[in-house]
Design an enzyme around this catalytic site. Sequence first.
Site, short mmCIF file in Angstrom:
data_model
loop_
_atom_site.label_atom_id
_atom_site.label_comp_id
_atom_site.label_asym_id
_atom_site.label_seq_id
_atom_site.Cartn_x
_atom_site.Cartn_y
_atom_site.Cartn_z
N GLY A 1 0.82 -1.22 0.00
CA GLY A 1 0.00 0.00 0.00
C GLY A 1 0.86 1.27 0.00
O GLY A 1 0.51 2.25 0.65
N ILE B 1 8.01 3.23 1.95
CA ILE B 1 9.36 3.82 1.86
C ILE B 1 9.35 5.29 2.27
O ILE B 1 10.35 5.82 2.75
CB ILE B 1 9.95 3.60 0.45
CG1 ILE B 1 11.44 3.94 0.45
CG2 ILE B 1 9.25 4.41 -0.61
CD1 ILE B 1 12.30 2.97 -0.25
N ALA C 1 8.65 13.93 -6.07
CA ALA C 1 8.76 14.78 -7.25
C ALA C 1 8.34 13.98 -8.48
O ALA C 1 8.65 12.79 -8.58
CB ALA C 1 10.20 15.27 -7.42
N LYS D 1 5.79 21.97 -10.31
CA LYS D 1 7.17 21.74 -10.72
C LYS D 1 7.28 21.99 -12.22
O LYS D 1 6.56 21.37 -13.00
CB LYS D 1 7.55 20.28 -10.39
CG LYS D 1 8.90 19.88 -10.91
CD LYS D 1 9.28 18.48 -10.48
CE LYS D 1 10.54 18.04 -11.19
NZ LYS D 1 10.87 16.63 -10.93
N GLN E 1 2.11 26.99 -23.68
CA GLN E 1 3.01 25.82 -23.79
C GLN E 1 3.65 25.43 -22.47
O GLN E 1 4.54 24.59 -22.43
CB GLN E 1 4.10 26.14 -24.81
CG GLN E 1 3.55 26.11 -26.23
CD GLN E 1 4.35 26.97 -27.17
OE1 GLN E 1 5.48 27.35 -26.86
NE2 GLN E 1 3.76 27.31 -28.29
N THR F 1 11.74 9.70 -12.16
CA THR F 1 11.12 8.79 -13.12
C THR F 1 10.35 7.63 -12.48
O THR F 1 9.59 6.95 -13.17
CB THR F 1 12.19 8.20 -14.06
OG1 THR F 1 13.36 7.90 -13.30
CG2 THR F 1 12.57 9.19 -15.15
N ILE G 1 7.85 7.26 -10.17
CA ILE G 1 6.38 7.29 -10.14
C ILE G 1 5.85 7.20 -11.56
O ILE G 1 4.85 6.55 -11.84
CB ILE G 1 5.87 8.55 -9.38
CG1 ILE G 1 6.27 8.42 -7.90
CG2 ILE G 1 4.37 8.73 -9.53
CD1 ILE G 1 5.98 9.65 -7.06
N GLY H 1 11.16 5.61 -30.82
CA GLY H 1 9.82 5.11 -30.49
C GLY H 1 9.08 6.03 -29.54
O GLY H 1 9.01 7.25 -29.75
P1 FDA Z 1 6.87 1.00 -0.72
O1 FDA Z 1 8.06 0.45 -0.02
O2 FDA Z 1 6.52 2.39 -0.49
O3 FDA Z 1 5.61 0.13 -0.31
C1 FDA Z 1 5.69 -1.26 -0.06
C2 FDA Z 1 4.38 -1.72 0.54
O4 FDA Z 1 4.42 -3.14 0.67
C3 FDA Z 1 4.10 -1.16 1.92
O5 FDA Z 1 2.73 -0.83 2.03
C4 FDA Z 1 4.41 -2.33 2.83
O6 FDA Z 1 3.67 -2.27 4.02
C5 FDA Z 1 3.97 -3.49 1.95
N1 FDA Z 1 4.57 -4.76 2.34
C6 FDA Z 1 5.86 -5.17 2.17
N2 FDA Z 1 6.02 -6.39 2.70
C7 FDA Z 1 4.82 -6.77 3.18
C8 FDA Z 1 4.35 -7.93 3.87
N3 FDA Z 1 5.16 -8.95 4.18
N4 FDA Z 1 3.06 -7.96 4.24
C9 FDA Z 1 2.20 -6.93 3.96
N5 FDA Z 1 2.60 -5.82 3.32
C10 FDA Z 1 3.89 -5.75 2.95
N6 FDA Z 1 10.13 8.47 -7.21
C11 FDA Z 1 9.72 9.56 -7.88
O7 FDA Z 1 8.97 9.45 -8.84
N7 FDA Z 1 10.14 10.78 -7.47
C12 FDA Z 1 10.99 10.95 -6.44
O8 FDA Z 1 11.31 12.08 -6.08
C13 FDA Z 1 11.49 9.80 -5.79
N8 FDA Z 1 12.40 9.88 -4.77
C14 FDA Z 1 12.91 8.75 -4.22
C15 FDA Z 1 13.97 8.80 -3.33
C16 FDA Z 1 14.53 7.62 -2.82
C17 FDA Z 1 15.68 7.67 -1.88
C18 FDA Z 1 13.99 6.37 -3.19
C19 FDA Z 1 14.54 5.09 -2.63
C20 FDA Z 1 12.93 6.32 -4.07
C21 FDA Z 1 12.41 7.48 -4.61
N9 FDA Z 1 11.40 7.43 -5.55
C22 FDA Z 1 11.00 8.56 -6.20
C23 FDA Z 1 10.76 6.16 -5.83
C24 FDA Z 1 9.43 6.10 -5.06
O9 FDA Z 1 9.66 6.28 -3.69
C25 FDA Z 1 8.76 4.77 -5.27
O10 FDA Z 1 8.71 4.49 -6.64
C26 FDA Z 1 7.36 4.80 -4.75
O11 FDA Z 1 7.30 5.29 -3.45
C27 FDA Z 1 6.76 3.43 -4.79
O12 FDA Z 1 7.19 2.62 -3.75
P2 FDA Z 1 6.46 1.23 -3.60
O13 FDA Z 1 5.00 1.47 -3.43
O14 FDA Z 1 6.89 0.35 -4.71
O15 FDA Z 1 7.11 0.64 -2.27
#
Ligand code: FDA
Length: 510
Positions: free
Chosen positions: A20, A52, A57, A85, A161, A352, A354, A440
Site C-alpha cells: 500500500g 518507503i 517529485a 514543478k 506551452q 522517473t 512514479i 519510439g
Molecule cells: P513502498 O516500499 O513504499 O511500499 C511497499 C508496501 O508493501 C508497503 O505498504 C508495505 O507495508 C507493503 N509490504 C511489504 N512487505 C509486506 C508484507 N510482508 N506484508 C504486507 N505488506 C507488505 N520516485 C519519484 O517518482 N520521485 C521521487 O522524487 C522519488 N524519490 C525517491 C527517493 C529515494 C531515496 C527512493 C529510494 C525512491 C524514490 N522514488 C521517487 C521512488 C518512489 O519512492 C517509489 O517508486 C514509490 O514510493 C513506490 O514505492 P512502492 O510502493 O513500490 O514501495
Amino acid sequence: MKQDNAPVSNKCQRIVIVGGGTAGWMSASALAKTLKGQYSITLVESDQIGTIGVGEATIPMIRHFNHILGVNEVDFLRATQGTFKLGIEFVNWGQIGDRYIHGFGTIGQETFTVDFYQYWLKHFMAGKVPALDHFSINTAACLQNKFITAQTDMPNSPLGQISHAYHFDAGMYAKFLRQYSEALGVVRREGKIARVTTHPADGHIRSVVLENDEEIVGDLFIDCSGFRALLIEETLHTGYEDWSHWLPCDTAVAVPCASAPELTPYTRSTAHSAGWQWRIPLQHRIGNGHVFCSKYMSEDEATSILLANLDGVALAEPRPVRFKTGMRQQAWNKNCVAVGLSCGFIEPLESTSIHLIQQSIIHLISHFPSAGFDAADRSHYNEVMSNEYAWARDFIILHYKATERSDSPFWDYCREMDIPASLQQKMALFRSHGRIYREGNELFTKPSWLQVMHGQGLRPRSYNPLVDLIREDETQQYLSDVSGLIGKCVDAMPTHAAFIADYCAAQPPM
Ligand code: FDA
C-alpha cells in the site's frame, strides 16, 4: 446452452495487490476506475512494515494519470500539500559552480523541418544569442520563481506551452488514493503477509497468507511490496538485472526541513563529491535527501553534508535507504506483475519512478489477461517495460557520464565508465551536429536531451547545415523575437507562492 458470442469465462476475476505504498494505491485506483466494479480488487498492506516514505517529485505525465482517474487538480494539491514543478535545477554537475535547468516542455517553437534549437545552436556557437534558458518558458519562469498553468486559450503563445508536474507529500498521496480506491470498491486488508502459496501444477501464485492466518486467494497478483519484492522475487525467483556499474549510487539519506522564504517551482539537484542532494519544496516543508555511493562515502559523512545544506531546521531524524539500481528480469512472471520498487529502481535524479509505476499500470491495462495468461501478452509486456526502464536509465547515466568533474574518485569513475551502446550513440550524434533522435515512445523528448547534454557541457562540433539556408540576420531576429516574447510572458506571471495561495492552498497539517 452457451452461445457462440458469449464472453470467454474470465479467470482473472480476483486481483490481489500486495503493498500500500505509492505503487499499490496507484495500481488500485487506476484498476478500480478502469474495471468498473466488475472485478474484485483486494489490497494488502502492513502498517507494521510501512512504506518507503520518499518519492515526492514527478514529471508532467502524472497529469495524464490524474486525468484517467478524473482527479481534480485543486483537490489533489490541497490533500497532498502539493506544489508545482516546471523542471529541475542541476547544480555542480558538469563542473563545480555550473548551474542549469532542465525545464519541461518545448524550446522555442515547434518546427516541422529543421529543429528550432538548431538555429539557436548556430548563433550560440558564434557567441551571438542568449543562453538556452531564454528559449524555454518553463525555465525562464523557474529563474524568477514564477508560475501559472498553461493558458489553453492561447495555444500560439508561450503561455499556452507551459508544462507542469507536481511535488507532493508521498504519505498524503497514498492516503488520497486510498480514499479514492475504497470509494470505488477496493477492499483493504491490514496485516503482514507471513507466507505465499503457489499452485503445484504451474507454480503460479495461489494466495497470500497473513500472520493471523487469513488467506487471500487471487487470480492475478500485483506485487507492490517495495524493495522486498515478496512475490516476484522471494516467491517466483525471477532474477534482477543489476545496473550499478552504470549508476553506482546505492544509498540515500532523507530528511525533511522547514520551508524557505521563496517557494521555488522546481526540484533542485546539487551534485556533491560522491553523489547528489535533492530539494523538493512542498507547501508545508521541504523534502531533502543525499543519494551517494557507499564505496566512496560513509553514511555519517553523507548525513553531515546533507544536514549542512538544508534551507531550514531539520524536522526529523535523517533516515537511510539502501538500494541497488536495476530491473527485474521479467516485470510480469507467471500470474504476477511487479509494479514500483519491486519491479526495479533508478535513482530519483529525473523523478522517473512514479512515472514508471504509471507506465506499468497503463501497459498492464492494455495487456490485461482474459482467460488464463498468454505467453505472447506477457512477453510483449516485458519487452515494453524493459524499454521504459532502459530509456529512463540512459537519460540518468548521461548526467554522470557527461561531466568534467575530476575532484573525487567517484567522479573519475563516472567520467571514465563504459556506458550502454544506446547512450553512446546518442552522445556521438549530438557531438557531431547537435542531432537528437527520439526512439519510439521514448520518455524524454528532444528538448530534455538537449538541455541536459548542453547543461552538462557537451558541445557539438557543428550544427545542421540546412540552417544556413536562411539569412543570418533573419534567424537572429527570429531568435530575439522568441526570447523577448518568453521574457514578457514570464514578467506577467504571478509568483509560484501567490499562485498557490490563490489556487490550491492547503490547511497546515495537524
Ligand atoms: P513502498 O516500499 O513504499 O511500499 C511497499 C508496501 O508493501 C508497503 O505498504 C508495505 O507495508 C507493503 N509490504 C511489504 N512487505 C509486506 C508484507 N510482508 N506484508 C504486507 N505488506 C507488505 N520516485 C519519484 O517518482 N520521485 C521521487 O522524487 C522519488 N524519490 C525517491 C527517493 C529515494 C531515496 C527512493 C529510494 C525512491 C524514490 N522514488 C521517487 C521512488 C518512489 O519512492 C517509489 O517508486 C514509490 O514510493 C513506490 O514505492 P512502492 O510502493 O513500490 O514501495
